[in-house]
Design a protein around this motif. Sequence first.
Motif, PDB file in Angstrom:
ATOM      1  N   GLU A 157       0.833  -1.211   0.000  1.00  0.00           N
ATOM      2  CA  GLU A 157       0.000   0.000   0.000  1.00  0.00           C
ATOM      3  C   GLU A 157       0.864   1.257   0.000  1.00  0.00           C
ATOM      4  N   LYS A 158       1.946   1.215   0.759  1.00  0.00           N
ATOM      5  CA  LYS A 158       2.842   2.370   0.838  1.00  0.00           C
ATOM      6  C   LYS A 158       3.476   2.668  -0.519  1.00  0.00           C
ATOM      7  N   THR A 159       3.964   1.628  -1.187  1.00  0.00           N
ATOM      8  CA  THR A 159       4.600   1.838  -2.494  1.00  0.00           C
ATOM      9  C   THR A 159       3.596   2.301  -3.537  1.00  0.00           C
ATOM     10  N   LYS A 160       2.387   1.789  -3.457  1.00  0.00           N
ATOM     11  CA  LYS A 160       1.357   2.196  -4.420  1.00  0.00           C
ATOM     12  C   LYS A 160       1.075   3.683  -4.314  1.00  0.00           C
ATOM     13  N   LYS A 161       0.873   4.179  -3.094  1.00  0.00           N
ATOM     14  CA  LYS A 161       0.590   5.604  -2.906  1.00  0.00           C
ATOM     15  C   LYS A 161       1.795   6.459  -3.281  1.00  0.00           C
ATOM     16  N   ALA A 162       2.985   6.031  -2.845  1.00  0.00           N
ATOM     17  CA  ALA A 162       4.192   6.809  -3.132  1.00  0.00           C
ATOM     18  C   ALA A 162       4.437   6.901  -4.637  1.00  0.00           C
ATOM     19  N   SER A 163       4.261   5.805  -5.356  1.00  0.00           N
ATOM     20  CA  SER A 163       4.496   5.813  -6.805  1.00  0.00           C
ATOM     21  C   SER A 163       3.519   6.738  -7.509  1.00  0.00           C
ATOM     22  N   GLU A 164       2.284   6.778  -7.040  1.00  0.00           N
ATOM     23  CA  GLU A 164       1.285   7.680  -7.628  1.00  0.00           C
ATOM     24  C   GLU A 164       1.653   9.132  -7.374  1.00  0.00           C
ATOM     25  N   ASP A 165       2.086   9.424  -6.146  1.00  0.00           N
ATOM     26  CA  ASP A 165       2.471  10.805  -5.805  1.00  0.00           C
ATOM     27  C   ASP A 165       3.683  11.245  -6.623  1.00  0.00           C
ATOM     28  N   ILE A 166       4.646  10.345  -6.777  1.00  0.00           N
ATOM     29  CA  ILE A 166       5.866  10.685  -7.522  1.00  0.00           C
ATOM     30  C   ILE A 166       5.563  10.886  -9.003  1.00  0.00           C
ATOM     31  N   LYS A 167       4.751  10.028  -9.562  1.00  0.00           N
ATOM     32  CA  LYS A 167       4.397  10.152 -10.981  1.00  0.00           C
ATOM     33  C   LYS A 167       3.681  11.474 -11.240  1.00  0.00           C
ATOM     34  N   GLN A 168       2.815  11.853 -10.309  1.00  0.00           N
ATOM     35  CA  GLN A 168       2.113  13.121 -10.458  1.00  0.00           C
ATOM     36  C   GLN A 168       3.081  14.295 -10.390  1.00  0.00           C
ATOM     37  N   ALA A 169       4.144  14.150  -9.584  1.00  0.00           N
ATOM     38  CA  ALA A 169       5.088  15.245  -9.384  1.00  0.00           C
ATOM     39  C   ALA A 169       6.107  15.377 -10.518  1.00  0.00           C
ATOM     40  N   ILE A 170       6.652  14.247 -11.002  1.00  0.00           N
ATOM     41  CA  ILE A 170       7.748  14.340 -11.981  1.00  0.00           C
ATOM     42  C   ILE A 170       7.442  13.640 -13.303  1.00  0.00           C
ATOM     43  N   GLY A 171       6.286  13.012 -13.415  1.00  0.00           N
ATOM     44  CA  GLY A 171       5.932  12.363 -14.676  1.00  0.00           C
ATOM     45  C   GLY A 171       6.925  11.280 -15.070  1.00  0.00           C
ATOM     46  N   SER A 172       7.456  11.397 -16.277  1.00  0.00           N
ATOM     47  CA  SER A 172       8.377  10.379 -16.802  1.00  0.00           C
ATOM     48  C   SER A 172       9.850  10.751 -16.621  1.00  0.00           C
ATOM     49  N   GLN A 173      10.130  11.764 -15.814  1.00  0.00           N
ATOM     50  CA  GLN A 173      11.523  12.155 -15.577  1.00  0.00           C
ATOM     51  C   GLN A 173      12.279  11.016 -14.880  1.00  0.00           C
ATOM     52  N   SER A 174      13.575  10.982 -15.096  1.00  0.00           N
ATOM     53  CA  SER A 174      14.405   9.903 -14.562  1.00  0.00           C
ATOM     54  C   SER A 174      15.149  10.336 -13.300  1.00  0.00           C
ATOM     55  N   ALA A 175      15.651   9.341 -12.580  1.00  0.00           N
ATOM     56  CA  ALA A 175      16.437   9.612 -11.371  1.00  0.00           C
ATOM     57  C   ALA A 175      17.541   8.572 -11.249  1.00  0.00           C
ATOM     58  N   ALA A 176      18.602   8.945 -10.557  1.00  0.00           N
ATOM     59  CA  ALA A 176      19.721   8.032 -10.319  1.00  0.00           C
ATOM     60  C   ALA A 176      20.230   8.236  -8.904  1.00  0.00           C
TER      61      ALA A 176
END
Length: 297
Positions: A157-176
Amino acid sequence: MLLAACGNTSDTDKSKTEPAKEKTLTDAMGKVTIPADTKNILAPYMEDSLVALGITPAAQWSIGASVLDYLQKDLKDVPKISWDLPLEQTIEANPDLIIFSSSASIQKGQYEEYKKIAPTYVFKNEDSSDWKKQLEIMGQITGKEKEAKDKLAEYQEKTKKASEDIKQAIGSQSAAMIWIAGDQYYLFESTRFAGNVLYGDLGVAQPEMVKKLPVPKASWQPLSLESLSELDADHLFLISKPGETGLKKLQQSSVFKGLKASKQGNVYNMEDPSHWTINGVIANELTIDQITTSLTK
């Protein structure tokens, strides 16, 4: 009716108060009998799973003064035991169960000696390397199957919510992520420790340089400072203890100043590497919190 009621009450009470029983499990070495109601458990470098299940180990893994820093809120009063589990220290810890992450982690081939101290469970490599499987099996070993199942459900549940929040914030941008130890630089592959969290659980896009990294070896392969000029990530996590020589060298370099993430102001300094460079549910939850906070602010 009275007899029936008493009988029902007795069955109910029995189900609630029935004492734990010993169990026989199959591990990497064969069959091992786990005693009922284990109190003092040694599981070096697997304390994350124990703490997640509400268990305080008899002693905690250490190399000199170094411990798993991210667990010290729970383990600050727990005595240390050397990473190689010397027999004398093991006896002093008075365990009623010893757990090893693999047969290779048993130093000097002393499996039989440990068995004389306490029942010894040895994880199969494929089970301990998968932290979810490790947690499930640790639940079986300790009689905490429900707690393990609940913890895994919470993580999902935690990863599901976090992934949704991150996608909304940065879209398809990458990270390293770069781990800096001393003057060495290690770029996280997609399946290595926190890399699996960032790319696998949270679904953040990989930059091309990460995609082109070779298949991970057991030991990390450092990269030169110059080679990092090819890192095309939109966001960059620098994972390092404060004061590492390599961190200052990197931050002052023309390579760093030329990175896309640096130019855009998307560099995040993480000052506790301990939970980024290990597999475990507590470690991953802390990593998720820091990644989410950084990418959605």
